[in-house]
Design a protein around this motif. Structure first.
Motif, PDB file in Angstrom:
ATOM      1  N   LYS A 264      27.777  43.107  41.840  1.00  0.00           N
ATOM      2  CA  LYS A 264      29.082  42.967  42.508  1.00  0.00           C
ATOM      3  C   LYS A 264      30.214  43.061  41.492  1.00  0.00           C
ATOM      4  CE  LYS A 264      27.496  40.143  46.388  1.00  0.00           C
ATOM      5  NZ  LYS A 264      27.529  38.805  46.994  1.00  0.00           N
ATOM      6  N   ALA A 265      30.027  42.401  40.347  1.00  0.00           N
ATOM      7  CA  ALA A 265      31.059  42.441  39.302  1.00  0.00           C
ATOM      8  C   ALA A 265      31.257  43.859  38.785  1.00  0.00           C
ATOM      9  CB  ALA A 265      30.674  41.500  38.161  1.00  0.00           C
ATOM     10  N   VAL A 266      30.163  44.585  38.621  1.00  0.00           N
ATOM     11  CA  VAL A 266      30.257  45.978  38.152  1.00  0.00           C
ATOM     12  C   VAL A 266      30.988  46.832  39.179  1.00  0.00           C
ATOM     13  CG1 VAL A 266      28.875  48.042  37.679  1.00  0.00           C
ATOM     14  CG2 VAL A 266      28.282  45.887  36.597  1.00  0.00           C
ATOM     15  N   GLU A 267      30.675  46.637  40.449  1.00  0.00           N
ATOM     16  CA  GLU A 267      31.363  47.390  41.505  1.00  0.00           C
ATOM     17  C   GLU A 267      32.850  47.047  41.519  1.00  0.00           C
ATOM     18  OE1 GLU A 267      29.457  46.689  45.252  1.00  0.00           O
ATOM     19  OE2 GLU A 267      27.551  47.542  44.579  1.00  0.00           O
ATOM     20  N   PHE A 268      33.172  45.766  41.384  1.00  0.00           N
ATOM     21  CA  PHE A 268      34.581  45.347  41.349  1.00  0.00           C
ATOM     22  C   PHE A 268      35.290  45.969  40.145  1.00  0.00           C
ATOM     23  CE2 PHE A 268      37.843  42.384  39.837  1.00  0.00           C
ATOM     24  CZ  PHE A 268      38.665  42.367  40.954  1.00  0.00           C
ATOM     25  N   ASN A 269      34.628  45.901  38.978  1.00  0.00           N
ATOM     26  CA  ASN A 269      35.227  46.474  37.767  1.00  0.00           C
ATOM     27  C   ASN A 269      35.395  47.987  37.893  1.00  0.00           C
ATOM     28  OD1 ASN A 269      35.428  44.001  36.553  1.00  0.00           O
ATOM     29  ND2 ASN A 269      33.567  44.209  35.352  1.00  0.00           N
TER      30      ASN A 269
END
Length: 181
Positions: free
Chosen positions: A77-82
């Motif tokens: 999720k963090a990678v997608e957000f970033n």
């Protein structure tokens, strides 16, 4: 070996009974069963203990796997957000680059226009060298007097023609500063 011989028949009758096959064999089998049951019970207990420790290890591993799965999901999720943020930043960067290009173009145009206006304004300026500097001087009055001596026909227009008069540079002892009219 004839059948009619009595010795053979006795021997034959005695040979079919084996002395070792009797109760001794049965006793050995029951001892082996007891020993093997004890050994089997110990082996089963050892295996159960081993499986219990392996089960507890498996539970720990499964718990760690669950935690890792949650962490991987959070990282995903963090990678997608970033990635979305980076995409937005790239878009904004492109927009800012276009704005900066426009501003640079406008700045260049304004600088050129300012230089041209300053040049045009300086065409009407007069620079005077060598006038004595006094502590209580009125530069405008002195310049008007100087021009009146050189061009007496302009005396009545000098107040309208001369806009401002000032000295240029720092005041230094023994050095005369230029005047701009």
């Amino acid at each position: 070996m004839e059948k009619g011989n009595g010795k053979f028949e006795k021997w034959r009758d005695a040979s079919h009974i084996t002395p070792t096959k009797g109760s001794e064999m049965k006793r050995l089998k029951s001892d082996e069963e007891e020993i093997s049951n004890v050994v089997l019970l110990q082996a089963i207990n050892a295996l159960t203990a081993r499986f219990d420790t392996q089960d507890s290890k498996m539970e720990v591993l499964m718990d760690q796997m669950r935690k890792n799965s949650v962490m991987i999901a959070e990282i995903s999720k963090a990678v997608e957000f970033n990635a979305a943020e980076i995409k937005d930043c790239k878009r904004e960067n492109v927009e800012m680059s276009k704005e900066i290009a426009k501003i640079n173009k406008t700045d260049t145009e304004l600088r050129n226009r300012m230089v041209e206006l300053e040049r045009y304004k300086r065409r009407w300026n007069l620079r005077i060298n060598g006038l004595q500097e006094k502590s209580d001087e009125d530069p405008r009055k002195e310049v008007c007097g100087l021009i009146a001596e050189k061009a007496p026909h302009l005396v009545h227009k000098l107040e309208d023609i001369i806009d401002s008069v000032h000295r240029v540079g720092k005041k230094e002892h023994g050095k005369q500063r230029q005047m701009i009219v």
